[in-house]
Scaffold this motif. Structure first.
Motif, PDB file in Angstrom:
ATOM      1  N   PRO A 176       2.900  37.861  45.767  1.00  0.00           N
ATOM      2  CA  PRO A 176       4.239  38.373  46.098  1.00  0.00           C
ATOM      3  C   PRO A 176       5.322  37.373  45.726  1.00  0.00           C
ATOM      4  CG  PRO A 176       3.258  37.449  48.061  1.00  0.00           C
ATOM      5  CD  PRO A 176       2.217  37.303  46.969  1.00  0.00           C
ATOM      6  N   MET A 177       6.514  37.868  45.538  1.00  0.00           N
ATOM      7  CA  MET A 177       7.657  37.019  45.216  1.00  0.00           C
ATOM      8  C   MET A 177       8.521  36.821  46.454  1.00  0.00           C
ATOM      9  SD  MET A 177       8.085  35.897  42.056  1.00  0.00           S
ATOM     10  CE  MET A 177       9.863  35.794  41.888  1.00  0.00           C
ATOM     11  N   THR A 178       8.733  35.554  46.815  1.00  0.00           N
ATOM     12  CA  THR A 178       9.614  35.251  47.944  1.00  0.00           C
ATOM     13  C   THR A 178      10.666  34.210  47.587  1.00  0.00           C
ATOM     14  OG1 THR A 178       8.002  33.633  48.747  1.00  0.00           O
ATOM     15  CG2 THR A 178       7.914  35.847  49.719  1.00  0.00           C
ATOM     16  N   GLY A 195      19.367  46.429  38.687  1.00  0.00           N
ATOM     17  CA  GLY A 195      19.124  46.346  40.121  1.00  0.00           C
ATOM     18  C   GLY A 195      17.717  45.899  40.441  1.00  0.00           C
ATOM     19  N   ILE A 196      17.538  45.459  41.691  1.00  0.00           N
ATOM     20  CA  ILE A 196      16.225  45.028  42.190  1.00  0.00           C
ATOM     21  C   ILE A 196      16.010  45.653  43.557  1.00  0.00           C
ATOM     22  CG2 ILE A 196      14.843  43.049  42.921  1.00  0.00           C
ATOM     23  CD1 ILE A 196      16.211  41.374  40.840  1.00  0.00           C
ATOM     24  N   ILE A 197      14.801  46.128  43.786  1.00  0.00           N
ATOM     25  CA  ILE A 197      14.416  46.683  45.071  1.00  0.00           C
ATOM     26  C   ILE A 197      13.405  45.750  45.718  1.00  0.00           C
ATOM     27  CG2 ILE A 197      12.705  48.177  43.923  1.00  0.00           C
ATOM     28  CD1 ILE A 197      12.994  50.123  46.286  1.00  0.00           C
ATOM     29  N   TYR A 198      13.601  45.482  47.009  1.00  0.00           N
ATOM     30  CA  TYR A 198      12.728  44.577  47.747  1.00  0.00           C
ATOM     31  C   TYR A 198      11.885  45.364  48.746  1.00  0.00           C
ATOM     32  CZ  TYR A 198      15.491  40.765  45.802  1.00  0.00           C
ATOM     33  OH  TYR A 198      16.107  39.896  44.934  1.00  0.00           O
ATOM     34  N   PHE A 199      10.653  44.887  48.923  1.00  0.00           N
ATOM     35  CA  PHE A 199       9.722  45.482  49.879  1.00  0.00           C
ATOM     36  C   PHE A 199       9.306  44.451  50.918  1.00  0.00           C
ATOM     37  CE2 PHE A 199       9.531  48.361  46.293  1.00  0.00           C
ATOM     38  CZ  PHE A 199       9.399  49.607  46.882  1.00  0.00           C
ATOM     39  N   SER A 200       8.462  44.865  51.844  1.00  0.00           N
ATOM     40  CA  SER A 200       8.070  44.002  52.951  1.00  0.00           C
ATOM     41  C   SER A 200       7.533  42.662  52.488  1.00  0.00           C
ATOM     42  CB  SER A 200       7.016  44.713  53.819  1.00  0.00           C
ATOM     43  OG  SER A 200       7.575  45.845  54.443  1.00  0.00           O
ATOM     44  N   LEU A 203      10.017  39.762  52.100  1.00  0.00           N
ATOM     45  CA  LEU A 203      10.865  39.385  53.235  1.00  0.00           C
ATOM     46  C   LEU A 203      10.089  38.522  54.214  1.00  0.00           C
ATOM     47  CD1 LEU A 203      12.337  42.959  53.921  1.00  0.00           C
ATOM     48  CD2 LEU A 203      13.183  41.251  52.302  1.00  0.00           C
ATOM     49  N   SER A 204      10.323  37.209  54.194  1.00  0.00           N
ATOM     50  CA  SER A 204       9.620  36.329  55.131  1.00  0.00           C
ATOM     51  C   SER A 204      10.540  35.730  56.181  1.00  0.00           C
ATOM     52  CB  SER A 204       8.894  35.208  54.374  1.00  0.00           C
ATOM     53  OG  SER A 204       9.799  34.444  53.607  1.00  0.00           O
ATOM     54  N   SER A 205      11.813  35.550  55.868  1.00  0.00           N
ATOM     55  CA  SER A 205      12.792  35.085  56.862  1.00  0.00           C
ATOM     56  C   SER A 205      14.180  35.461  56.376  1.00  0.00           C
ATOM     57  CB  SER A 205      12.703  33.570  57.069  1.00  0.00           C
ATOM     58  OG  SER A 205      13.300  32.879  55.990  1.00  0.00           O
ATOM     59  N   ARG A 206      15.134  35.421  57.279  1.00  0.00           N
ATOM     60  CA  ARG A 206      16.500  35.808  56.898  1.00  0.00           C
ATOM     61  C   ARG A 206      17.091  34.824  55.886  1.00  0.00           C
ATOM     62  NH1 ARG A 206      19.550  38.808  61.907  1.00  0.00           N
ATOM     63  NH2 ARG A 206      17.707  39.697  62.877  1.00  0.00           N
ATOM     64  N   ASN A 207      16.945  33.538  56.141  1.00  0.00           N
ATOM     65  CA  ASN A 207      17.476  32.563  55.201  1.00  0.00           C
ATOM     66  C   ASN A 207      16.786  32.660  53.850  1.00  0.00           C
ATOM     67  OD1 ASN A 207      19.475  31.460  56.776  1.00  0.00           O
ATOM     68  ND2 ASN A 207      18.210  29.797  57.561  1.00  0.00           N
ATOM     69  N   VAL A 239       9.816  53.554  58.379  1.00  0.00           N
ATOM     70  CA  VAL A 239      10.242  53.001  57.085  1.00  0.00           C
ATOM     71  C   VAL A 239      11.451  52.109  57.345  1.00  0.00           C
ATOM     72  CG1 VAL A 239      11.008  53.517  54.746  1.00  0.00           C
ATOM     73  CG2 VAL A 239       9.368  55.026  55.878  1.00  0.00           C
ATOM     74  N   ALA A 240      11.166  50.850  57.644  1.00  0.00           N
ATOM     75  CA  ALA A 240      12.207  49.901  58.027  1.00  0.00           C
ATOM     76  C   ALA A 240      11.735  48.494  57.673  1.00  0.00           C
ATOM     77  CB  ALA A 240      12.513  50.020  59.522  1.00  0.00           C
ATOM     78  N   ARG A 241      11.890  48.134  56.411  1.00  0.00           N
ATOM     79  CA  ARG A 241      11.358  46.847  55.933  1.00  0.00           C
ATOM     80  C   ARG A 241      11.981  45.663  56.668  1.00  0.00           C
ATOM     81  NH1 ARG A 241       8.013  50.368  53.375  1.00  0.00           N
ATOM     82  NH2 ARG A 241       8.951  51.361  51.553  1.00  0.00           N
ATOM     83  N   CYS A 242      13.297  45.675  56.821  1.00  0.00           N
ATOM     84  CA  CYS A 242      13.980  44.532  57.431  1.00  0.00           C
ATOM     85  C   CYS A 242      13.743  44.458  58.941  1.00  0.00           C
ATOM     86  CB  CYS A 242      15.473  44.590  57.131  1.00  0.00           C
ATOM     87  SG  CYS A 242      15.864  44.383  55.382  1.00  0.00           S
ATOM     88  N   ALA A 243      13.787  45.602  59.609  1.00  0.00           N
ATOM     89  CA  ALA A 243      13.544  45.595  61.052  1.00  0.00           C
ATOM     90  C   ALA A 243      12.141  45.089  61.370  1.00  0.00           C
ATOM     91  CB  ALA A 243      13.742  47.001  61.620  1.00  0.00           C
TER      92      ALA A 243
END
Length: 493
Positions: A176-178, A195-200, A203-207, A239-243
């Motif tokens: 995965p890319m982080t 554009g770029i779409i991100y998935f779970s 997403l490892s941290s907000r920063n 369906v809530a990747r960020c939450a």
């Protein structure tokens, strides 16, 4: 008496020559305290108020002219998210290169200091010289690029690339890319996607995601002068990747809110989603679901607001308005509607929905029309085939579905984006290039997640060069894209 007059004259002349009111050098010193010369280097504070100097005798006060209100041309200071040290990111196994200097840009590109009774100059890490006199403050501005200007200066390949939205893994081949670095930068120089779409998995941290998005935006602007649509699936419910990964606001399944049918609740959901997403760097949400629950065998389940088209329309328009009023583009999906489906476009090689045009107009089209009327920016077109369209094509490859129905009958002039072309209804039947060409001919603006976006871009370019696809068809879509990006502040200044 005569001698007294002569003595007085001589005494006055002596006092004048010795400068009894202060020397000429002292007077010049006072006057110079209000001057900033053209070669003076200013301090690097973000916003510096010029300290008022004592007035020199017999000089006019400093006045701020119209020129003082012009925003100076400077490099923006970095945001907190952009100052995250890449050393922290180097510990992540998803990296595609060694840590490098953070090239991200500030999100405050449209900021202009307001001049009222004091004179202000805007400076940054790149020290800026400001030319002034005691009467005038002069600054230099660079005219903002317009969508028309940007389009005119793009190569064919750059224009075609704007019509693709991909995952960060597709860009580098690493999963995965982080975090991003030279691998992403070099790939975007070659194929500057829109554009770029991100998935779970991204997403490892907000920063972490703030830094990743900010750096990627910088690479895009460096490559083609245009920033990126940054999207995510954040519907609420399951369906809530960020939450689920970052702890942003969580919501119940949309079906439960549909039972209330409260527009204000829907608006508040959209507003909360937008505030969370924009704080992380996202500017597109692939939500809300505008399908009507007609067949219980459809793949969406409780992601749908209701089986009542009017309820769906009310809730969809509320969520969409809440998102866009707070800076994030909404995306109604999945036109012309998946609610009557009995199958799954992810896994099946074809999904056929047997609906008449009258049924579509009375049911499935109702929420989409309401969303269009409320100003939604994006509509996602699905891969289902509809019998009444008569072409047996997935709708995102169908001229009938996109140009005649969505654009013609429903009057949508926003951005039409496909559902993911990695899904089986596309990838098991068409090559990436074939699907992309058919989508563009149908009237689509953005192709989402083809299996091989480089091959797709190349094939579309060849089709334009051969005359198979008119370049005006490409320009039409890219202009829609650039106009929306301009409103999001994504065009280079």
């Amino acid at each position: 008496m005569k001698y007294r007059k002569i003595t007085a004259v001589l005494l006055g002349l002596s006092l004048f020559l010795t400068g009894c009111g202060g020397t000429a050098e002292q007077k010049d010193s006072k006057t110079d305290s209000t001057d900033i010369t053209s070669s003076q280097e200013l301090a690097t504070e973000p916003l510096t108020e010029l300290t008022a100097a004592p007035k020199a005798p017999e000089t006019e006060p400093v006045t701020v002219t119209e020129a003082a209100t012009a925003a100076p041309t400077t490099e923006e200071p970095q945001t907190a998210a952009q100052t995250v040290n890449n050393t922290e990111n180097s510990n992540n196994s998803g990296s595609d290169e060694q840590p490098q200097e953070n090239n991200s840009e500030s999100g405050n590109e449209d900021y202009q200091p307001t001049v009222t009774t004091a004179a202000y100059v805007h400076t940054s890490k790149r020290t800026t010289a400001c030319t002034t006199t005691t009467k005038h403050i002069t600054t230099t501005t660079t005219a903002k690029a317009t969508p028309k200007d940007v389009l005119k200066n793009m190569t064919l390949k750059q224009k075609v690339c704007q019509m693709f939205m991909v995952t960060p893994e597709a860009i580098t081949g690493i999963s995965p890319m982080t975090e991003v670095g030279n691998g992403t930068k070099n790939a975007m120089n070659d194929y500057p996607v829109g554009g770029i779409i991100y998935f779970s998995q991204n997403l490892s941290s907000r920063n972490q995601i703030k830094t990743m998005i900010s750096n990627t935006q910088g690479f895009s602007r460096e490559a083609c002068g245009v920033g990126l649509f940054i999207g995510v699936d954040e519907e609420g419910g399951k369906v809530a990747r960020c939450a689920q990964n970052l702890g942003t606001t969580a919501f119940k399944p949309m079906e439960q809110y549909g039972k209330e049918n409260n527009y204000k609740t829907a608006y508040d959901i959209g507003a909360a989603l937008a505030k969370d997403l924009s704080s992380l760097g996202f500017n597109v949400d692939f939500a809300p679901v505008a399908d009507v629950n007609i067949d219980s065998g459809n793949e969406l389940g409780d992601r749908i607001f209701s089986s009542d088209a009017n309820v769906v329309a009310n809730m969809v328009s509320g969520v969409s308005k809440g998102l866009q009023d707070n800076g994030v583009s909404a995306t109604l999906k999945h036109f012309p509607g998946l609610g009557a489906e009995n199958g799954n476009t992810h896994t099946n090689s074809s999904v056929i929905i047997d609906r008449t045009l009258e049924q579509l107009r009375n049911t499935e089209f109702v929420p989409f029309k309401k969303g269009i009327d409320s100003g939604t920016d994006f509509i996602m077109v699905g891969h289902q085939s509809v019998t009444s369209f008569g072409d047996e094509l997935p709708c995102d490859l169908s001229y009938k579905a996109v140009t005649e129905m969505l654009r013609g009958e429903l009057g949508f002039d926003g951005i039409a984006i496909t559902d993911a072309h990695q899904m089986n209804t596309i990838s098991k039947v068409y090559t990436s290039g074939e699907a992309a060409k058919l989508s563009i001919k149908a009237g689509m603006d953005i192709i989402l997640m083809p299996v091989d976006y480089r091959a797709a871009v190349d094939e579309v370019c060849r089709a334009v060069e051969s005359g198979e696809i008119p370049e005006s068809r490409i320009d039409e879509s890219v202009m829609r894209i650039l106009k929306r990006k301009d409103r999001l502040g994504l065009l280079k200044k």
